[in-house]
Design a protein around this motif. Structure first.
Motif, PDB file in Angstrom:
ATOM      1  N   ILE A   1       9.460   2.848   3.370  1.00 25.54           N
ATOM      2  CA  ILE A   1       9.507   1.914   4.360  1.00 25.54           C
ATOM      3  C   ILE A   1       9.080   2.434   5.856  1.00 25.54           C
ATOM      4  N   ILE A   2       9.632   3.112   6.023  1.00 24.37           N
ATOM      5  CA  ILE A   2       9.116   3.524   7.452  1.00 24.37           C
ATOM      6  C   ILE A   2       8.013   3.844   7.682  1.00 24.37           C
TER       7      ILE A   2
ATOM      8  N   GLU B   1      12.659   6.335  15.520  1.00 24.17           N
ATOM      9  CA  GLU B   1      13.913   6.248  15.830  1.00 24.17           C
ATOM     10  C   GLU B   1      13.868   4.807  15.488  1.00 24.17           C
ATOM     11  N   ASP B   2      12.843   3.886  16.794  1.00 20.75           N
ATOM     12  CA  ASP B   2      13.241   2.940  16.767  1.00 20.75           C
ATOM     13  C   ASP B   2      13.349   2.039  15.412  1.00 20.75           C
ATOM     14  N   ILE B   3      12.511   2.394  14.557  1.00 13.08           N
ATOM     15  CA  ILE B   3      12.734   1.617  13.195  1.00 13.08           C
ATOM     16  C   ILE B   3      13.851   1.805  12.317  1.00 13.08           C
ATOM     17  N   ALA B   4      14.226   2.618  12.472  1.00 16.42           N
ATOM     18  CA  ALA B   4      15.096   2.913  11.728  1.00 16.42           C
ATOM     19  C   ALA B   4      15.955   2.862  12.178  1.00 16.42           C
TER      20      ALA B   4
ATOM     21  N   GLU C   1       1.178  -1.321   0.083  1.00 12.16           N
ATOM     22  CA  GLU C   1       0.300   0.199  -0.197  1.00 12.16           C
ATOM     23  C   GLU C   1       0.875   1.196   0.215  1.00 12.16           C
ATOM     24  N   ALA C   2       2.082   1.013   0.992  1.00 10.92           N
ATOM     25  CA  ALA C   2       2.420   2.475   0.804  1.00 10.92           C
ATOM     26  C   ALA C   2       4.065   2.711  -0.527  1.00 10.92           C
ATOM     27  N   GLU C   3       3.673   1.010  -0.912  1.00 13.28           N
ATOM     28  CA  GLU C   3       4.476   1.537  -2.267  1.00 13.28           C
ATOM     29  C   GLU C   3       5.813   1.470  -2.021  1.00 13.28           C
ATOM     30  N   ALA C   4       6.913   0.392  -0.778  1.00 11.43           N
ATOM     31  CA  ALA C   4       7.509   1.252  -0.193  1.00 11.43           C
ATOM     32  C   ALA C   4       8.705  -0.187  -0.796  1.00 11.43           C
TER      33      ALA C   4
ATOM     34  N   ILE D   1      19.887  -2.913   3.782  1.00 12.75           N
ATOM     35  CA  ILE D   1      20.159  -1.931   3.261  1.00 12.75           C
ATOM     36  C   ILE D   1      19.904  -1.641   1.862  1.00 12.75           C
ATOM     37  N   CYS D   2      19.077  -0.580   1.485  1.00 13.30           N
ATOM     38  CA  CYS D   2      17.929  -0.518   0.616  1.00 13.30           C
ATOM     39  C   CYS D   2      18.672  -0.015  -0.446  1.00 13.30           C
ATOM     40  N   ARG D   3      19.729  -0.569  -1.747  1.00 14.20           N
ATOM     41  CA  ARG D   3      19.366   0.424  -2.865  1.00 14.20           C
ATOM     42  C   ARG D   3      19.487   1.290  -3.466  1.00 14.20           C
ATOM     43  N   CYS D   4      18.062   1.178  -3.560  1.00 13.03           N
ATOM     44  CA  CYS D   4      17.150   1.962  -4.396  1.00 13.03           C
ATOM     45  C   CYS D   4      16.454   3.261  -3.592  1.00 13.03           C
ATOM     46  N   GLY D   5      16.780   3.204  -1.655  1.00 12.87           N
ATOM     47  CA  GLY D   5      16.553   4.485  -1.398  1.00 12.87           C
ATOM     48  C   GLY D   5      15.387   5.223  -1.094  1.00 12.87           C
TER      49      GLY D   5
END
Ligand code: FES
Ligand code: FES
Length: 158
Positions: free
Chosen positions: A142-143, A123-126, A93-96, A133-137
């Motif tokens: 995602i958060i 902050e907990d999530i991060a 849904e968030a197109e993460a 690692i997400c190379r697409c940034g």
């Protein structure tokens, strides 16, 4: 070669493999569970994340001999009864994602996070996903997906 019985996604799976073969290799190459991805092979990227007894673990750094006897959950084990797991649904849904290569590891790591902390802040999530690692940034999405999933998941009764 040795024989192992692995508890994968709620089923007993018998497999022949050398004791030091990685769990990632066994899942992908011997059991056909290719949703778990090979990224770095060195425990640094999180693409290979699975749950071992409910906790996120790098399957590239786990030997099959260490995983035997533990409850293994892969991305393939999350959906049930024809429905996506709420974390999968939130990522969709968030197109993460863009290429999607990191996504199985991100989703599995998130399931582990929400099990131990059902209401994480940004902050907990991060912090929890720092090794994924997400190379697409796509980190902001995602958060957002993790926060959305936290709202959607039924809360455990204390
Ligand atoms: S492939 Fe396992 S952490 Fe990168
Ligand atoms: S979506 Fe491409 S690596 Fe994360």
């Amino acid at each position: 070669m040795s024989g192992w019985v692995l508890a994968v996604n709620g089923a007993s799976r018998s497999v022949e493999a050398p004791p030091d073969e990685s769990l990632l290799s066994v899942l992908r190459n011997r059991l056909g569970l290719t949703g778990t991805k090979y990224g770095c092979g060195e425990g640094q990227c999180g693409a290979c994340t699975v749950l071992l007894d409910g906790r996120p673990a790098r399957s590239c750094r786990q030997q099959v001999s260490e995983a035997a006897g533990k409850k293994i959950t892969t991305i393939e084990g999350l959906a049930g009864n024809g429905r996506l797991h709420p974390v999968q649904a939130a990522f969709l849904e968030a197109e993460a994602f863009q290429c999607g290569y990191c996504t199985p590891g991100m989703i599995v790591a998130t399931v582990g996070l929400l099990d131990s902390n059902p209401n994480p802040g940004e902050e907990d999530i991060a912090e929890h996903l720092t090794g994924n690692i997400c190379r697409c940034g796509t980190y902001p999405r995602i958060i957002a997906a993790v926060r959305q999933a936290a709202l959607a998941l039924p809360k455990k009764k204390s």
